[in-house]
Design a protein around this motif. Structure first.
Motif, mmCIF file in Angstrom:
data_model
loop_
_atom_site.group_PDB
_atom_site.id
_atom_site.type_symbol
_atom_site.label_atom_id
_atom_site.label_comp_id
_atom_site.label_asym_id
_atom_site.label_seq_id
_atom_site.Cartn_x
_atom_site.Cartn_y
_atom_site.Cartn_z
ATOM 1 N N ALA A 57 28.617 14.306 20.764
ATOM 2 C CA ALA A 57 27.940 13.896 19.412
ATOM 3 C C ALA A 57 28.211 14.997 18.341
ATOM 4 C CB ALA A 57 26.452 13.872 19.679
ATOM 5 N N SER A 58 28.021 16.187 18.600
ATOM 6 C CA SER A 58 28.551 17.264 17.818
ATOM 7 C C SER A 58 28.783 18.622 18.431
ATOM 8 C CB SER A 58 27.183 17.286 16.558
ATOM 9 O OG SER A 58 27.404 18.612 15.817
ATOM 10 N N TYR A 61 25.519 20.993 18.434
ATOM 11 C CA TYR A 61 24.431 20.333 18.595
ATOM 12 C C TYR A 61 23.037 21.145 18.241
ATOM 13 C CZ TYR A 61 25.629 22.400 22.994
ATOM 14 O OH TYR A 61 26.016 23.278 24.095
ATOM 15 N N ASP A 62 22.116 20.330 17.842
ATOM 16 C CA ASP A 62 20.836 21.270 18.016
ATOM 17 C C ASP A 62 20.330 21.405 19.265
ATOM 18 O OD1 ASP A 62 18.047 21.585 17.653
ATOM 19 O OD2 ASP A 62 17.813 19.825 16.405
ATOM 20 N N GLU A 65 17.384 19.186 20.642
ATOM 21 C CA GLU A 65 17.883 17.938 21.036
ATOM 22 C C GLU A 65 18.504 17.958 22.376
ATOM 23 O OE1 GLU A 65 16.302 15.535 19.742
ATOM 24 O OE2 GLU A 65 15.451 16.247 17.794
ATOM 25 N N TYR A 66 19.380 19.026 22.560
ATOM 26 C CA TYR A 66 20.285 19.145 23.724
ATOM 27 C C TYR A 66 19.226 19.187 24.721
ATOM 28 C CZ TYR A 66 22.751 22.298 27.067
ATOM 29 O OH TYR A 66 23.221 22.688 28.185
ATOM 30 N N VAL A 68 16.372 17.987 25.057
ATOM 31 C CA VAL A 68 15.628 16.553 25.224
ATOM 32 C C VAL A 68 16.587 15.917 26.179
ATOM 33 C CG1 VAL A 68 15.091 14.302 24.237
ATOM 34 C CG2 VAL A 68 14.236 16.580 23.327
ATOM 35 N N VAL A 69 17.986 15.911 25.862
ATOM 36 C CA VAL A 69 18.895 14.952 26.553
ATOM 37 C C VAL A 69 19.218 15.557 28.104
ATOM 38 C CG1 VAL A 69 21.418 14.487 26.556
ATOM 39 C CG2 VAL A 69 20.106 14.255 24.427
ATOM 40 N N GLY B 79 17.750 11.891 21.721
ATOM 41 C CA GLY B 79 18.287 13.192 21.758
ATOM 42 C C GLY B 79 19.750 13.136 21.038
ATOM 43 N N LEU B 80 20.579 12.264 21.463
ATOM 44 C CA LEU B 80 22.000 12.233 21.002
ATOM 45 C C LEU B 80 21.843 11.645 19.650
ATOM 46 C CD1 LEU B 80 23.685 10.527 24.085
ATOM 47 C CD2 LEU B 80 23.831 13.188 23.387
ATOM 48 N N ALA B 82 19.572 12.053 17.314
ATOM 49 C CA ALA B 82 19.157 13.134 16.282
ATOM 50 C C ALA B 82 20.301 14.012 16.136
ATOM 51 C CB ALA B 82 18.144 13.674 17.063
ATOM 52 N N ILE B 83 21.011 14.494 17.128
ATOM 53 C CA ILE B 83 22.119 15.331 16.879
ATOM 54 C C ILE B 83 23.532 14.552 16.216
ATOM 55 C CG2 ILE B 83 24.345 16.283 18.386
ATOM 56 C CD1 ILE B 83 22.323 16.577 20.539
ATOM 57 N N ALA B 84 23.556 13.412 16.568
ATOM 58 C CA ALA B 84 24.585 12.755 15.392
ATOM 59 C C ALA B 84 24.048 12.638 14.350
ATOM 60 C CB ALA B 84 24.796 11.228 16.194
#
Lengths: 419, 419
Positions: A57-58, A61-62, A65-66, A68-69, B79-80, B82-84
């Motif tokens: 996704a990036s 990545y934040d 949020e990582y 959360v996932v 979460g994904l 938000a990252i994207a």
């Protein structure tokens, strides 16, 4: 009645059949009248899958949020284990990180556990319910999901054990305990029935990958008695004990105490040499200060006797994963340090002999050097601590060095016990 | 500036490439200066996978633990996304069900949304942050995870839209709107630019599977303007509008108002007939009371004129999925009801014509019967409501019936517009 924490890793949780096996192990402890909390990892492979999604996704990545996932993997297995326990008549419920809660720092993706609220947990345990707690996750001061870093479920288990004042924290894994050395290298390696926290820290950090290092440090700090044992087999030693207990030094009596507890090999180091560094005060600081500022861990350091020219060679090791960054730092500081050449070598291994007994015995290092010398194994660097002597050697000689040292320190199992 | 909720289903969230597409759609609305909350489903297939785990762990799984397990799918996608979003420069964060929180009842696996706390959410939106909210999940009164039942993310989106007083709730799905009938049956079906809540409820519950019925009911109750549109295409109608707006009747002006809005076909019904039921007061109650007690929904009911013998035949429909249970209930109550034979038929279809306009027009039902009669399509049962006339026919005649009715009510698109 005892209070027990049982922790199961990803291999033990990989699929419903295995989760059912775990449930049966938990049932045995629960039926014996114990209060049981279970800490679980995600199914093996699941965390990698989720981390892969985040990276896709990036790349930047934040971390919030990582978390959360990736925390969802343990959420799934904790719910499934609670269901599997109920199915065999064991009252159980899951307690997610935010539900207990397990308070942590705000360092997302590598959070530190602070306090764990145990009021609800203790009431539930007192009612005879098994508590199923996802490892690896917690709740930040900002009310967001955190994770503890890879392997963090071991730390979760120890922290829960400390918070609920457990009599024991059993870490179920795919090996049946801690060995004197890697049994794949030395078939006559022996399983240790006890090992001290400090020894375990040295053995873990130099390559015996049984327990996350941080969890051992936490167990030592909190005085949690940790046992490492197999989730697959029920092997018992001659005294009827399973696995290896990790305990304080005071729990190991004189009969049990050995000079050397184990031998570890670590192939994750790289050697760096700077030639012709000026031999004057402050020169070494110009090397290690910028490395420290870049967050690079320097381990073994050797400074040769000064050349007649008034310069010296400096050799040290860094983790292989950080070698490229280390070389970059050193090249950028070449003028300041004033060396001639920058040489590196990744074909090295660090061999460590570990044992609390060596505090009171001279000669441990001498035995090591003599034994390696007899086999013409060249020593590139040496470090020692109170309970450890480590040498750097050529990687090709790793197995030979471990085998001869294992014999030299009297660690070989009798022939009949050989694996 | 408007406040908008955007909801994306599992197909739109299946994999990082698609999540990136979603992020771009969100960015467009956000760049236009709108305050945006996004509600997401799990990746398609993921919820089935998680439900499968629960069933495998125990057929009688605990619904509270089931909710812990299955809610993880939406946690991952939120979460994904938000990252994207962050990766393309849109400030965004996820808000899990327990974080807002979205309060629900304690009816695990089929919870009802109560209130949604919006203080933190509104502050975040006012700061220009996009809020990413996992659909389908909430927090029970006992501080545990709940889910809303399959398809519940639509309801989550409408509830969030109501709570934040959104100007619009856009439901992105794999169709580009609501059609006058199934375009696979009638290629000349037309996309509706507007439809009322009540029409949508009738169309949804009789087979136009675009939106979860409960979400439409909630939108009607809360007055949320819902738009259904495609997440894959950007088709616009002659007025430049995308998708179909679902609104209150007062928003549809006289020019837009049609006699009939759409025609739905439903093959999920089964017909049951009891022969020679005694034609006396209370007899019908002996049939339908035990069915109601068993939780079986009875829909169309036809009672024939009494035979000369003083008995009558009673015909009704039940959902096919409940037919076996219905037959069992009726057999166990045979003596009490006093019928001769129990006959059933699953080869039936319910055809419904729906439109708020029919309230003020006589002759809708007459047109239906005449049209079907001309094609010699036999009507097995009839029900009507204020805005709907439904007939039960043989299943083989479904397509024919829908086509001729679509033409008879003037719903066919001009040739040039045909799909």
């Amino acid at each position: 009645m005892a209070r027990i924490v049982m922790k199961f890793g990803g291999t033990s949780m990989a699929g419903i059949e295995r989760i059912r096996n775990v449930a049966n192990r938990v049932k045995t402890e629960w039926e014996a009248g114990n209060q049981v909390a279970v800490v679980v990892s995600a199914m093996s492979g699941e965390t990698d899958r989720l981390v892969g999604f985040c990276k896709e996704a990036s790349p930047l990545y934040d971390l919030r949020e990582y978390d959360v996932v990736v925390s969802s993997g343990e959420q799934v297995t904790s719910g499934l284990l609670a269901i599997a326990l109920q199915a065999i008549g064991v009252p159980a419920r899951s307690w997610l990180g935010w539900q207990l809660p397990i308070h942590t720092s705000n360092a997302y993706a590598s959070a530190r556990i602070g306090t764990i609220d145990t009021v609800a947990l203790n009431a539930s345990l007192a009612d005879g319910h098994v508590a199923v707690i996802p490892g690896f996750q917690g709740l930040s001061e900002e009310n967001r999901v955190t994770t503890l870093g890879r392997g963090g479920s071991d730390t979760s288990a120890v922290a829960v054990a400390a918070a609920m004042n457990a009599d024991r924290c059993d870490i179920y894994t795919d090996v049946d305990g801690v060995y004197t050395t890697d049994p794949r290298i030395v078939p006559r390696a022996r399983k240790l029935s006890k090992v001290t926290y400090e020894e375990m820290l040295e053995l873990a950090s130099v390559g015996a990958k049984v327990l996350q290092t941080r969890s051992v440090g936490l167990a030592m700090k909190e005085g949690v008695r940790v046992r490492v044992l197999s989730s697959l087999e029920d092997n018992r030693d001659e005294n009827g004990h399973r696995g290896t207990m990790i305990v304080g030094e005071e729990e190991i009596n004189d009969v049990e105490r050995q000079l050397i507890t184990g031998i570890a090999a670590d192939r994750n180091e790289a050697k760096v040499t700077l030639t012709n560094v000026p031999d004057r005060p402050g020169a070494v600081g110009h090397i290690f200060t910028p490395l420290a500022e870049a967050g690079i861990n320097v381990d073994m350091i050797v400074q040769n006797i000064a050349h007649a020219t008034g310069s010296t060679d400096v050799t040290f090791t860094v983790p292989r994963a950080e070698l490229a960054r280390a070389l970059d730092v050193l090249q950028r500081n070449k003028a300041r340090i004033g060396y001639d050449d920058l040489v590196h070598d990744t074909k090295v291994a660090k061999i460590s002999v570990v044992g609390v007994g060596m505090r009171s015995h001279a000669g441990v290092a001498a035995t090591m050097f003599e034994t390696l010398g007899e086999r013409r194994i060249n020593i590139l660097a040496i470090t020692t601590s109170e309970i450890k002597v480590s040498v750097l050697i050529h990687e090709d000689e790793t197995e030979l060095a471990v085998r001869v040292l294992h014999t030299a320190y009297g660690l070989d199992a009798p022939e009949a016990d050989a694996a």
